[in-house]
Design an enzyme around this catalytic site. Structure first.
Site, PDB file in Angstrom:
ATOM      1  N   CYS A  54       0.841  -1.191   0.000  1.00 18.41           N
ATOM      2  CA  CYS A  54       0.000   0.000   0.000  1.00 18.41           C
ATOM      3  C   CYS A  54       0.882   1.249   0.000  1.00 18.41           C
ATOM      4  O   CYS A  54       2.062   1.199   0.348  1.00 18.41           O
ATOM      5  CB  CYS A  54      -0.894   0.013   1.232  1.00 18.41           C
ATOM      6  SG  CYS A  54      -2.069  -1.347   1.308  1.00 18.41           S
ATOM      7  N   GLU A  56       0.968   3.678   2.058  1.00 17.28           N
ATOM      8  CA  GLU A  56       1.509   3.989   3.380  1.00 17.28           C
ATOM      9  C   GLU A  56       2.795   3.206   3.646  1.00 17.28           C
ATOM     10  O   GLU A  56       3.751   3.740   4.212  1.00 17.28           O
ATOM     11  CB  GLU A  56       0.493   3.670   4.483  1.00 17.28           C
ATOM     12  CG  GLU A  56      -0.775   4.505   4.421  1.00 17.28           C
ATOM     13  CD  GLU A  56      -1.892   3.827   3.637  1.00 17.28           C
ATOM     14  OE1 GLU A  56      -3.066   4.092   3.947  1.00 17.28           O
ATOM     15  OE2 GLU A  56      -1.607   3.040   2.705  1.00 17.28           O
ATOM     16  N   ARG A  82     -10.919  10.577  -5.120  1.00 19.60           N
ATOM     17  CA  ARG A  82     -11.607   9.811  -4.074  1.00 19.60           C
ATOM     18  C   ARG A  82     -11.370  10.371  -2.688  1.00 19.60           C
ATOM     19  O   ARG A  82     -12.039   9.979  -1.739  1.00 19.60           O
ATOM     20  CB  ARG A  82     -11.192   8.339  -4.129  1.00 19.60           C
ATOM     21  CG  ARG A  82     -11.753   7.630  -5.355  1.00 19.60           C
ATOM     22  CD  ARG A  82     -11.435   6.162  -5.379  1.00 19.60           C
ATOM     23  NE  ARG A  82     -10.002   5.967  -5.613  1.00 19.60           N
ATOM     24  CZ  ARG A  82      -9.275   5.017  -5.029  1.00 19.60           C
ATOM     25  NH1 ARG A  82      -9.814   4.182  -4.176  1.00 19.60           N
ATOM     26  NH2 ARG A  82      -7.999   4.900  -5.315  1.00 19.60           N
ATOM     27  N   CYS A  88      -5.693   0.462   5.577  1.00 16.63           N
ATOM     28  CA  CYS A  88      -6.220  -0.886   5.767  1.00 16.63           C
ATOM     29  C   CYS A  88      -5.661  -1.468   7.068  1.00 16.63           C
ATOM     30  O   CYS A  88      -4.789  -0.877   7.703  1.00 16.63           O
ATOM     31  CB  CYS A  88      -5.848  -1.779   4.579  1.00 16.63           C
ATOM     32  SG  CYS A  88      -4.095  -2.226   4.498  1.00 16.63           S
ATOM     33  N   CYS A  91      -1.813  -2.025   7.119  1.00 16.90           N
ATOM     34  CA  CYS A  91      -1.079  -0.759   7.272  1.00 16.90           C
ATOM     35  C   CYS A  91      -1.223  -0.208   8.691  1.00 16.90           C
ATOM     36  O   CYS A  91      -0.253   0.296   9.257  1.00 16.90           O
ATOM     37  CB  CYS A  91      -1.553   0.265   6.253  1.00 16.90           C
ATOM     38  SG  CYS A  91      -0.989  -0.100   4.580  1.00 16.90           S
ATOM     39  N   TYR A 125      -2.299  -5.764  18.631  1.00 22.85           N
ATOM     40  CA  TYR A 125      -1.299  -6.804  18.830  1.00 22.85           C
ATOM     41  C   TYR A 125       0.055  -6.110  18.848  1.00 22.85           C
ATOM     42  O   TYR A 125       0.406  -5.411  17.894  1.00 22.85           O
ATOM     43  CB  TYR A 125      -1.363  -7.812  17.688  1.00 22.85           C
ATOM     44  CG  TYR A 125      -0.270  -8.859  17.733  1.00 22.85           C
ATOM     45  CD1 TYR A 125      -0.440 -10.010  18.487  1.00 22.85           C
ATOM     46  CD2 TYR A 125       0.915  -8.689  17.034  1.00 22.85           C
ATOM     47  CE1 TYR A 125       0.548 -10.985  18.531  1.00 22.85           C
ATOM     48  CE2 TYR A 125       1.904  -9.655  17.071  1.00 22.85           C
ATOM     49  CZ  TYR A 125       1.723 -10.796  17.819  1.00 22.85           C
ATOM     50  OH  TYR A 125       2.693 -11.746  17.871  1.00 22.85           O
ATOM     51  N   TRP A 127       3.768  -6.969  18.724  1.00 18.45           N
ATOM     52  CA  TRP A 127       4.620  -8.103  18.400  1.00 18.45           C
ATOM     53  C   TRP A 127       5.650  -8.352  19.489  1.00 18.45           C
ATOM     54  O   TRP A 127       5.845  -9.492  19.923  1.00 18.45           O
ATOM     55  CB  TRP A 127       5.295  -7.857  17.051  1.00 18.45           C
ATOM     56  CG  TRP A 127       6.142  -8.995  16.596  1.00 18.45           C
ATOM     57  CD1 TRP A 127       5.711 -10.134  15.970  1.00 18.45           C
ATOM     58  CD2 TRP A 127       7.549  -9.138  16.732  1.00 18.45           C
ATOM     59  NE1 TRP A 127       6.765 -10.959  15.702  1.00 18.45           N
ATOM     60  CE2 TRP A 127       7.920 -10.364  16.165  1.00 18.45           C
ATOM     61  CE3 TRP A 127       8.548  -8.339  17.281  1.00 18.45           C
ATOM     62  CZ2 TRP A 127       9.222 -10.815  16.125  1.00 18.45           C
ATOM     63  CZ3 TRP A 127       9.857  -8.786  17.235  1.00 18.45           C
ATOM     64  CH2 TRP A 127      10.179 -10.010  16.664  1.00 18.45           C
TER      65      TRP A 127
END
Length: 141
Positions: A54, A56, A82, A88, A91, A125, A127
């Site tokens: 993406c 980003e 747009r 998303c 990202c 989350y 990591w």
């Protein structure tokens, strides 16, 4: 949701890249991020059926390549007028992992708002919290 002032120059930069650099189906989104030193870094997505990055994520790599290691705000804009598009899930996770204090400009019913990336990814989350040997998992560092 915590909201802050919108960096209009950043939105304009992403909009200009979307208008002038996005061509066809391979590049349909542009993103712009502001580094803490004031620089603006831009990028476009690289669509591919295998899940290309993406816009980003392209900006994260471009910023690192340019030595802009601390980003404070990011926005993504779609081609063909747009407007601002929220990141998303993939990202959101990557942005949160790289820059946990990052502000993300999103469209809301009340107009554009800059919100903390952590607000976009509640119950996130982390990591590092799930790696063996970390204090949260009973290990030592």
């Amino acid at each position: 949701m915590h909201t802050h002032d919108v960096d209009e120059e950043l939105v304009a930069a992403a909009t200009e890249v979307a208008r002038t650099r996005c061509r066809g189906d391979n590049h349909t989104m542009a993103a712009a991020a502001r580094a803490t030193d004031g620089r603006i870094v831009t990028g476009v997505n690289a669509y591919h059926f295998t899940g290309g990055p993406c816009a980003e994520l392209v900006v994260l790599g471009t910023a690192a390549a340019q030595g802009a290691h601390d980003l404070e705000t990011i926005v993504a804009v779609g081609d063909r007028d747009r407007g601002v598009v929220a990141p998303c899930g993939r990202c959101r996770q990557a942005l949160r992992d790289y820059f946990p204090t990052l502000e993300v400009i999103v469209a809301t019913p009340m107009g554009l708002r800059a919100v903390p990336v952590t607000d976009l990814l509640p119950h996130t989350y982390v990591w590092a919290d799930h790696q063996l040997g970390t204090p949260s998992n009973g290990g030592t560092t």
